[in-house]
Design a protein around this motif. Structure first.
Motif, PDB file in Angstrom:
ATOM      1  N   LYS A 178       8.459  -4.071  -5.075  1.00 50.90           N
ATOM      2  CA  LYS A 178       9.504  -3.537  -4.210  1.00 50.90           C
ATOM      3  C   LYS A 178      10.881  -4.042  -4.639  1.00 50.90           C
ATOM      4  CE  LYS A 178      10.215  -1.392  -0.191  1.00 50.90           C
ATOM      5  NZ  LYS A 178      10.130   0.062  -0.214  1.00 50.90           N
ATOM      6  N   LEU A 179      10.901  -5.262  -5.194  1.00 52.47           N
ATOM      7  CA  LEU A 179      12.173  -5.874  -5.598  1.00 52.47           C
ATOM      8  C   LEU A 179      12.681  -5.343  -6.936  1.00 52.47           C
ATOM      9  CD1 LEU A 179      11.832  -9.660  -4.725  1.00 52.47           C
ATOM     10  CD2 LEU A 179      13.696  -8.184  -4.064  1.00 52.47           C
ATOM     11  N   THR A 180      11.784  -4.742  -7.741  1.00 55.09           N
ATOM     12  CA  THR A 180      12.148  -4.363  -9.113  1.00 55.09           C
ATOM     13  C   THR A 180      13.421  -3.501  -9.199  1.00 55.09           C
ATOM     14  OG1 THR A 180       9.824  -4.470  -9.634  1.00 55.09           O
ATOM     15  CG2 THR A 180      11.229  -3.441 -11.268  1.00 55.09           C
ATOM     16  N   PRO A 181      13.541  -2.405  -8.408  1.00 54.17           N
ATOM     17  CA  PRO A 181      14.763  -1.595  -8.538  1.00 54.17           C
ATOM     18  C   PRO A 181      16.015  -2.378  -8.186  1.00 54.17           C
ATOM     19  CG  PRO A 181      13.221  -0.580  -6.993  1.00 54.17           C
ATOM     20  CD  PRO A 181      12.641  -1.881  -7.393  1.00 54.17           C
ATOM     21  N   TRP A 182      15.906  -3.214  -7.171  1.00 54.40           N
ATOM     22  CA  TRP A 182      17.035  -4.022  -6.734  1.00 54.40           C
ATOM     23  C   TRP A 182      17.463  -4.986  -7.831  1.00 54.40           C
ATOM     24  CZ3 TRP A 182      17.435  -9.325  -5.760  1.00 54.40           C
ATOM     25  CH2 TRP A 182      18.574  -9.710  -5.048  1.00 54.40           C
ATOM     26  N   MET A 183      16.444  -5.593  -8.482  1.00 52.27           N
ATOM     27  CA  MET A 183      16.752  -6.556  -9.545  1.00 52.27           C
ATOM     28  C   MET A 183      17.393  -5.851 -10.738  1.00 52.27           C
ATOM     29  SD  MET A 183      13.975  -9.567  -9.824  1.00 52.27           S
ATOM     30  CE  MET A 183      12.522  -8.613 -10.090  1.00 52.27           C
ATOM     31  N   LEU A 184      16.876  -4.667 -11.068  1.00 53.57           N
ATOM     32  CA  LEU A 184      17.444  -3.928 -12.199  1.00 53.57           C
ATOM     33  C   LEU A 184      18.901  -3.565 -11.909  1.00 53.57           C
ATOM     34  CD1 LEU A 184      14.655  -1.552 -13.463  1.00 53.57           C
ATOM     35  CD2 LEU A 184      15.696  -3.471 -14.631  1.00 53.57           C
ATOM     36  N   GLU A 185      19.173  -3.186 -10.665  1.00 56.21           N
ATOM     37  CA  GLU A 185      20.536  -2.842 -10.271  1.00 56.21           C
ATOM     38  C   GLU A 185      21.444  -4.061 -10.405  1.00 56.21           C
ATOM     39  OE1 GLU A 185      22.352  -1.237  -6.195  1.00 56.21           O
ATOM     40  OE2 GLU A 185      20.398  -0.387  -6.743  1.00 56.21           O
ATOM     41  N   VAL A 201      20.761   0.532 -21.210  1.00 59.47           N
ATOM     42  CA  VAL A 201      21.083   1.299 -20.012  1.00 59.47           C
ATOM     43  C   VAL A 201      19.838   1.353 -19.120  1.00 59.47           C
ATOM     44  CG1 VAL A 201      21.889   3.496 -19.116  1.00 59.47           C
ATOM     45  CG2 VAL A 201      22.718   2.677 -21.321  1.00 59.47           C
ATOM     46  N   ALA A 202      20.000   0.835 -17.911  1.00 55.74           N
ATOM     47  CA  ALA A 202      18.869   0.857 -16.991  1.00 55.74           C
ATOM     48  C   ALA A 202      18.920   2.133 -16.168  1.00 55.74           C
ATOM     49  CB  ALA A 202      18.918  -0.361 -16.074  1.00 55.74           C
ATOM     50  N   GLY A 203      17.937   2.971 -16.343  1.00 54.74           N
ATOM     51  CA  GLY A 203      17.890   4.225 -15.589  1.00 54.74           C
ATOM     52  C   GLY A 203      17.209   4.015 -14.252  1.00 54.74           C
ATOM     53  N   GLN A 204      16.958   5.121 -13.584  1.00 53.77           N
ATOM     54  CA  GLN A 204      16.250   5.047 -12.301  1.00 53.77           C
ATOM     55  C   GLN A 204      14.791   4.715 -12.562  1.00 53.77           C
ATOM     56  OE1 GLN A 204      18.405   5.679  -9.866  1.00 53.77           O
ATOM     57  NE2 GLN A 204      16.967   4.919  -8.332  1.00 53.77           N
ATOM     58  N   VAL A 205      14.257   3.724 -11.857  1.00 57.43           N
ATOM     59  CA  VAL A 205      12.853   3.391 -12.065  1.00 57.43           C
ATOM     60  C   VAL A 205      12.009   3.926 -10.912  1.00 57.43           C
ATOM     61  CG1 VAL A 205      12.832   1.429 -13.622  1.00 57.43           C
ATOM     62  CG2 VAL A 205      13.473   1.103 -11.246  1.00 57.43           C
ATOM     63  N   GLN A 206      10.852   4.424 -11.280  1.00 58.80           N
ATOM     64  CA  GLN A 206       9.928   4.953 -10.269  1.00 58.80           C
ATOM     65  C   GLN A 206       8.975   3.834  -9.843  1.00 58.80           C
ATOM     66  OE1 GLN A 206      10.073   8.164  -9.190  1.00 58.80           O
ATOM     67  NE2 GLN A 206       8.517   7.618  -7.655  1.00 58.80           N
ATOM     68  N   ILE A 207       8.995   3.501  -8.572  1.00 63.01           N
ATOM     69  CA  ILE A 207       8.110   2.448  -8.076  1.00 63.01           C
ATOM     70  C   ILE A 207       7.014   3.093  -7.238  1.00 63.01           C
ATOM     71  CG2 ILE A 207       7.965   0.394  -6.622  1.00 63.01           C
ATOM     72  CD1 ILE A 207       9.578  -0.072  -9.089  1.00 63.01           C
ATOM     73  N   ASP A 208       5.785   2.795  -7.562  1.00 63.79           N
ATOM     74  CA  ASP A 208       4.687   3.275  -6.706  1.00 63.79           C
ATOM     75  C   ASP A 208       3.577   2.219  -6.675  1.00 63.79           C
ATOM     76  OD1 ASP A 208       3.631   3.468  -9.171  1.00 63.79           O
ATOM     77  OD2 ASP A 208       3.470   5.651  -9.219  1.00 63.79           O
ATOM     78  N   ALA A 209       2.437   2.603  -6.138  1.00 66.94           N
ATOM     79  CA  ALA A 209       1.356   1.636  -5.997  1.00 66.94           C
ATOM     80  C   ALA A 209       0.928   1.075  -7.355  1.00 66.94           C
ATOM     81  CB  ALA A 209       0.172   2.290  -5.303  1.00 66.94           C
TER      82      ALA A 209
END
Lengths: 257, 67
Positions: A40-47, A59-67
């Motif tokens: 859950k923290l991964t997108p926040w950390m990448l940002e 360049v960090a793009g949008q990451v898809q987080i799922d199960a």
């Protein structure tokens, strides 16, 4: 049978009074919660790090987080969980040798094989309860946030990892039947794991060694078939059974003083 | 605020777990006089500095004397 259950009960009381049960519970709950939390923290950390990334030209793009992200995290944390539980179990028998607490029990007529099987059952029960608790917590969070439908063969995947852990637990106990210090026990278990890992790197035997079960995460993404792991699971079961028989044999001749 | 709220399901059980481990270790240290290794001061520093799980676990593994 009465002796067996009585000894098991004594083991359980020892396990609770030495507070080890709370450590196992805490560690398993901690890992169970951290797997989805890190996902859950991964997108926040990448940002957060994207500025320093862009300075480096990444360049960090949008990451898809799922199960699946969460289960990948589970796969990474699994080895640490296994090591911690094995460390906790490593003095299950050696502590008794050092304190000499097994001698009065055995001289009063308790068979040695009963002592060893109770210890093995206890170790296996700790691993079973701890591991499935961790799986259950991660599963619950994943279901709540993303749903587990994206992960194929989830139960089989967890079963494969469970079996690999069970093999290490039994290996640890049979090493305890031979060595009198927990350092020897841990080193022997590491050696067995390393041996299996090295054999696993060869093409011919790679599919049959117990450590092959640790690659079961391919099942989740659908890149592997169930049959790929059947042989390895069977071999693992056989090795565990042989270990147990060998341990009973060694323990019959072990000098407990 | 909403971002933090998303993490409540993780934070609340973790904090509860951490606190209960910490308090049980603290209680055990203060009610016992002798330890397998180290002194009372050392173990208090360890569990307070390493409050995030590692301190109390270290104490129960290496500091707590067998009863």
């Amino acid at each position: 049978m009465i002796q067996w259950t009585a000894f098991l009960k004594k083991e359980w009381i020892e396990f609770t009074r030495s507070k080890r049960v709370w450590i196992v519970l805490a560690v398993c709950i901690f890992f169970g919660i951290m797997n989805p939390a890190i996902a859950k923290l991964t997108p926040w950390m990448l940002e957060y790090f994207s500025d320093s990334f862009s300075e480096m030209g990444i360049v960090a793009g949008q990451v898809q987080i799922d199960a699946l992200t969460s289960w990948a995290q589970f796969d990474k944390n699994y080895s640490l969980l296994l090591i911690l539980i094995l460390l906790l179990l490593s003095n299950l028998l050696t502590e008794e040798y050092q304190k000499g607490t097994l001698i009065p029990i055995i001289t009063r007529g308790m068979s040695r094989w009963k002592v060893l099987t109770v210890k093995s059952a206890m170790a296996a029960a700790v691993w079973t309860a701890g591991y499935w608790l961790c799986v259950l917590i991660t599963y619950g969070y994943n279901e709540y946030f993303w749903g587990n439908q994206t992960a194929d063969h989830l139960f089989l995947y967890c079963g494969c990892l469970y079996l690999a852990g069970l093999w290490m637990t039994i290996a640890l106990i049979s090493a305890s039947a031979y060595f009198s210090s927990s350092t020897g026990v841990i080193l022997c278990s590491i050696l067995e794991f390393a041996l299996s890992y090295c054999i696993g790197m060869t093409d011919a035997a790679g599919r049959y060694v117990p450590t092959h079960l640790l690659n079961a995460s391919l099942l989740l993404s659908g890149n592997a078939e169930i049959s790929d792991y059947a042989a390895s699971a069977l071999v693992t079961g056989i090795i565990a059974a042989v270990h147990l028989a060998l341990a009973v044999f060694i323990f019959q001749r072990k000098n407990l003083c | 605020m909403s971002e933090i709220q998303e993490f409540f399901p993780f934070l609340i059980p973790l904090i509860l777990l951490q606190l209960s481990l910490f308090l049980s270790a603290l209680y055990h240290i203060l009610t016992h006089d002798s330890y397998r290794r180290g002194t009372r001061g050392l173990w208090l520093i360890v569990i307070i500095a390493g409050m995030e799980f590692i301190g109390p676990i270290l104490y129960f593994l290496f500091g707590k004397e067998e009863s």
